[in-house]
Design an enzyme around this catalytic site. Structure first.
Site, PDB file in Angstrom:
ATOM      1  N   TRP A  41       0.935  -1.037   0.034  1.00 46.51           N
ATOM      2  CA  TRP A  41      -0.010   0.138  -0.186  1.00 46.51           C
ATOM      3  C   TRP A  41       1.101   1.193   0.007  1.00 46.51           C
ATOM      4  CZ3 TRP A  41      -1.911   2.713   4.747  1.00 46.51           C
ATOM      5  CH2 TRP A  41      -2.962   3.663   4.487  1.00 46.51           C
ATOM      6  N   ASP A  89      -0.899  -5.509   9.184  1.00 48.76           N
ATOM      7  CA  ASP A  89      -1.820  -4.544   8.900  1.00 48.76           C
ATOM      8  C   ASP A  89      -3.118  -5.351   8.519  1.00 48.76           C
ATOM      9  OD1 ASP A  89      -3.228  -2.633   7.716  1.00 48.76           O
ATOM     10  OD2 ASP A  89      -1.675  -1.772   6.507  1.00 48.76           O
ATOM     11  N   LYS A 118     -13.784  -0.950   5.911  1.00 49.07           N
ATOM     12  CA  LYS A 118     -14.273  -1.575   5.041  1.00 49.07           C
ATOM     13  C   LYS A 118     -15.153  -2.938   5.528  1.00 49.07           C
ATOM     14  CE  LYS A 118     -10.352  -0.132   3.385  1.00 49.07           C
ATOM     15  NZ  LYS A 118      -9.991   0.819   2.207  1.00 49.07           N
TER      16      LYS A 118
END
Ligand code: LMR
Length: 392
Positions: free
Chosen positions: A126, A207, A242
């Site tokens: 990311w 993460d 999310k």
């Protein structure tokens, strides 16, 4: 001072959303930022979230500050999601503003107490990992991850690069739904990763932003749980943007798992000082939603069903994208997309193709070719695939 500054570049992901928002083309398609859209192209508020918000509105008694680390009840449900209902690890959790907030707190904490370590990220990762850990003063290095030729995990390469990481360095792992590739290690590979972390005495930072969007809420935690079982100290950065659809409420958490309660208490007391100086204490609302849902069996069951729907729709769009491209006469094999997990995949589209899709068709894709499958719908699939077929 301001007048001496140069213009900064737009963020590679959120800058794309700005460009998309400014695009007047009614047929525009946003496959950039990792935000879920339902079959009507809307980012919905989950029904379970709506119900929890009503409960909070009716029962909340005060807007007084939360503790520095947030509400203890929130920390408890976060750890249940991470480690399972019967978790008995010495661990403590702080509620942070989003997963990015968790990473920034982690970066500051790790730099303060492990100043000589480097941070290792997967190649690719990311984009914001580099910025967050770089800004905290870390040297950010890469370990091998993606095999572009075969579009899978280069596990031998990953193992070889992990062997080169010095003891004490920090390794960032995507706990599930690797962003941007959509490719996760298997359970057996996770066991080997955990073993290497232990042998090499690395500090893992997991993460964990997409739990439930890959294979299932429990299944997606397998990698994290394998590492946590094998390694004394783990830092977990969670996001509920999310899987609860709480993007703008900024709900995340940092969890420190240690070898003993005493170690965790000491580490957590220092983490609280970092937080106090960064933003003092977290905003309450999003965390209260997560806690309310998790502690109410009926709401929790409803939420789990909604997460399953999200997961199912993403899988359906992966298949439909592959089938529609094929139907349009594209000979290049895109079937690799159906085996990948979560919102993202590396499409293999090159920067020129990405540029043409944006400029000619108002289709927005991150420069690396990462596509957000969750931005596809049955309605936009045909024009999307026509345009992709044209640029290939
Ligand atoms: C993404 O990768 O698109 C998401 O994690 C959103 C973000 O903050 O970049």
């Amino acid at each position: 001072m301001f007048e001496k500054l140069e213009m900064a570049p737009a963020d590679p992901i959120l800058g794309l959303t700005e460009a998309y928002n400014n695009d007047p083309n009614p047929a525009k398609i946003n496959l950039g930022v990792g935000v879920y859209k339902d079959e009507t192209g809307v980012t919905p508020i989950m029904t379970s979230v709506h119900k929890a918000e009503k409960i909070i509105l009716d029962t909340e008694k005060s807007k007084g500050y939360l503790p520095i680390s947030g509400a203890p009840a929130y920390g408890k449900v976060v750890r249940e999601l991470l480690f399972g209902a019967d978790d008995a690890y010495p661990a403590a959790t702080a509620h942070t503003p989003g997963g990015t907030g968790a990473l920034r707190v982690a970066a500051q904490f790790l730099k303060k107490f492990n100043p000589n370590a480097a941070v290792w990220v997967s190649d690719p990762t990311w984009a914001n990992h580099n910025g967050i850990f770089g800004d905290a003063g870390f040297e950010v290095k890469k370990y091998t991850y993606y095999n572009a030729e075969d579009r899978n995990l280069n596990f031998d390469g990953m193992r070889a690069s992990m062997q080169q990481i010095p003891a004490g360095d920090i390794i960032i792992l995507h706990a599930c739904c690797h962003n941007p590739s959509g490719i996760d290690p298997t359970l057996d590979q996770w066991k080997q990763i955990a073993q290497m972390i232990n042998d090499k005495k690395l500090l893992p930072l997991m993460d964990f932003a997409y739990q439930g969007l890959g294979r299932g809420l429990e299944e997606d935690a397998e990698g994290l749980r394998t590492v946590a079982a094998a390694v004394d100290e783990v830092v977990v950065c969670s996001s509920f943007s999310k899987n609860f659809g709480l993007y703008k409420e900024r709900v995340g958490a940092i969890t420190l798992k240690g070898a003993s309660a005493d170690d965790v208490n000491k580490a957590f007391s220092n983490l609280k000082i970092i937080i106090r100086r960064l933003y003092s204490n977290p905003p309450s609302h999003g965390g209260a939603i997560v806690t309310t849902i998790m502690n109410d069996p009926a709401l929790r069951a409803e939420w789990e069903g909604e997460v399953a729907q999200v997961r199912g729709r993403i899988a359906e769009m992966r298949q439909l994208f592959v089938d529609t491209l094929k139907a349009k006469g594209v000979t290049q094999d895109f079937s690799f997309l159906t085996g990948q997990c979560g919102m993202f995949s590396f499409s293999g589209l090159n920067p020129d193709q990405v540029k043409t899709l944006k400029e000619k068709h108002s289709i927005y894709i991150v420069g690396s070719g990462r596509i957000n499958v969750a931005g596809m719908t049955k309605a936009n699939m045909d024009p999307l695939c026509t345009a992709v077929a044209e640029v290939l």
